[in-house]
Design an enzyme around this catalytic site. Structure first.
Site, PDB file in Angstrom:
ATOM      1  N   CYS A 113       0.890  -1.161   0.000  1.00  0.00           N
ATOM      2  CA  CYS A 113       0.000   0.000   0.000  1.00  0.00           C
ATOM      3  C   CYS A 113       0.916   1.194   0.000  1.00  0.00           C
ATOM      4  CB  CYS A 113      -0.922   0.038   1.222  1.00  0.00           C
ATOM      5  SG  CYS A 113      -1.883   1.579   1.254  1.00  0.00           S
ATOM      6  N   CYS A 116      -0.486   4.135   2.520  1.00  0.00           N
ATOM      7  CA  CYS A 116      -0.426   3.971   3.976  1.00  0.00           C
ATOM      8  C   CYS A 116      -0.170   2.507   4.317  1.00  0.00           C
ATOM      9  CB  CYS A 116      -1.675   4.525   4.643  1.00  0.00           C
ATOM     10  SG  CYS A 116      -3.226   4.164   3.801  1.00  0.00           S
ATOM     11  N   SER A 117      -1.189   1.756   4.679  1.00  0.00           N
ATOM     12  CA  SER A 117      -0.923   0.378   5.088  1.00  0.00           C
ATOM     13  C   SER A 117      -2.131  -0.525   4.876  1.00  0.00           C
ATOM     14  CB  SER A 117      -0.506   0.349   6.559  1.00  0.00           C
ATOM     15  OG  SER A 117      -1.543   0.908   7.346  1.00  0.00           O
ATOM     16  N   CYS A 118      -2.929  -0.263   3.831  1.00  0.00           N
ATOM     17  CA  CYS A 118      -4.127  -1.066   3.586  1.00  0.00           C
ATOM     18  C   CYS A 118      -3.735  -2.534   3.409  1.00  0.00           C
ATOM     19  CB  CYS A 118      -4.864  -0.540   2.355  1.00  0.00           C
ATOM     20  SG  CYS A 118      -5.399   1.171   2.589  1.00  0.00           S
TER      21      CYS A 118
HETATM   22 FE    FE Z   1      -3.273   2.095   3.012  1.00  0.00          FE
END
Ligand code: FE
Length: 221
Positions: A113, A116-118
């Site tokens: 991602c 961000c951090s999906c």
């Molecule tokens: Fe994300």
């Protein structure tokens, strides 16, 4: 990476507003919400406990193993993972729309991602720290082969690497290749081979002797 900058040009971007100490901000926010009676601390603890202990890569691994032994399940998983995951009761937050991408001898899939951090929480649990790092998020798209090498993954030069950028709308899960020499294994035994990293695409599945993707090239690991 625009998200790493805090200059004026990025001021309008929500990711530029991330505090320098997120944990502290989260704690402060939690305190306010609890004080105002808007959230129940016991409920928060229960949610955290659930994702730390109940949900984890074993869920995703179960899907992968079943896809290896059941061609119809594999087809459904690749065509409409959401329906299948819902029907098995594995839906939930951070997993609203999951797309499964299949590794083949020609193509290796890898998930990141960049924003961000999906991550597909209901299938893999809480993401590892490296998945959220600036280095992984930027380098996975720029130099995937070098990143894979750092994870100990070396693919044949002619294997294509496809990098999938997760978003809040779509989370990707990699369907790794079933290792050779596993014909006699049960679904449960197969599931035990499937690692978290193999479902992110930063790992290959090993059976001790054989690593899929390397096709038993001598001298490589
Ligand atoms: Fe994300």
């Amino acid at each position: 990476m625009p998200h790493d900058h805090h200059d004026e040009t990025d001021a309008s971007h929500p990711h530029a507003l991330l505090p320098s100490e997120p944990a502290l901000r989260v704690k402060a926010l939690e305190t306010i919400l609890v004080d105002k009676g808007l959230v129940d601390p016991a409920a928060l603890d229960a949610i955290i406990d659930y994702y730390e202990h109940e949900i984890g890569p074993h869920i995703g691994a179960g899907l992968i193993a079943r896809a290896w032994v059941d061609p119809d399940f594999r087809k459904d998983l690749l065509r409409d993972a959401d329906a299948l995951i819902d029907s098995l009761g594995h839906g939930g937050r951070q997993g609203e729309h999951v797309v499964v991408v299949e590794n083949t001898p020609e193509t290796h899939n890898m998930v990141v991602c960049t924003l961000c951090s999906c991550y597909p929480w209901p299938l893999l649990g809480i993401p590892p720290a490296w998945y959220k790092s600036d280095a992984y998020r930027s380098r996975a798209v720029r130099e995937p082969r070098a990143v894979l090498a750092e994870f100990g993954v070396s693919l044949p030069a002619d294997t294509r690497i496809r990098v999938w950028d997760s978003t809040a709308e779509i989370r990707y899960l990699v369907l790794p290749m079933r290792p050779d020499g596993t014909d006699g294994m049960s679904e449960t035994e197969l599931a035990a081979l499937v690692t978290r990293d193999s479902m992110i695409g930063t790992g290959l599945i090993t059976t001790g002797l054989i690593t899929t993707g390397l096709i038993t090239m001598a001298g490589e690991s």
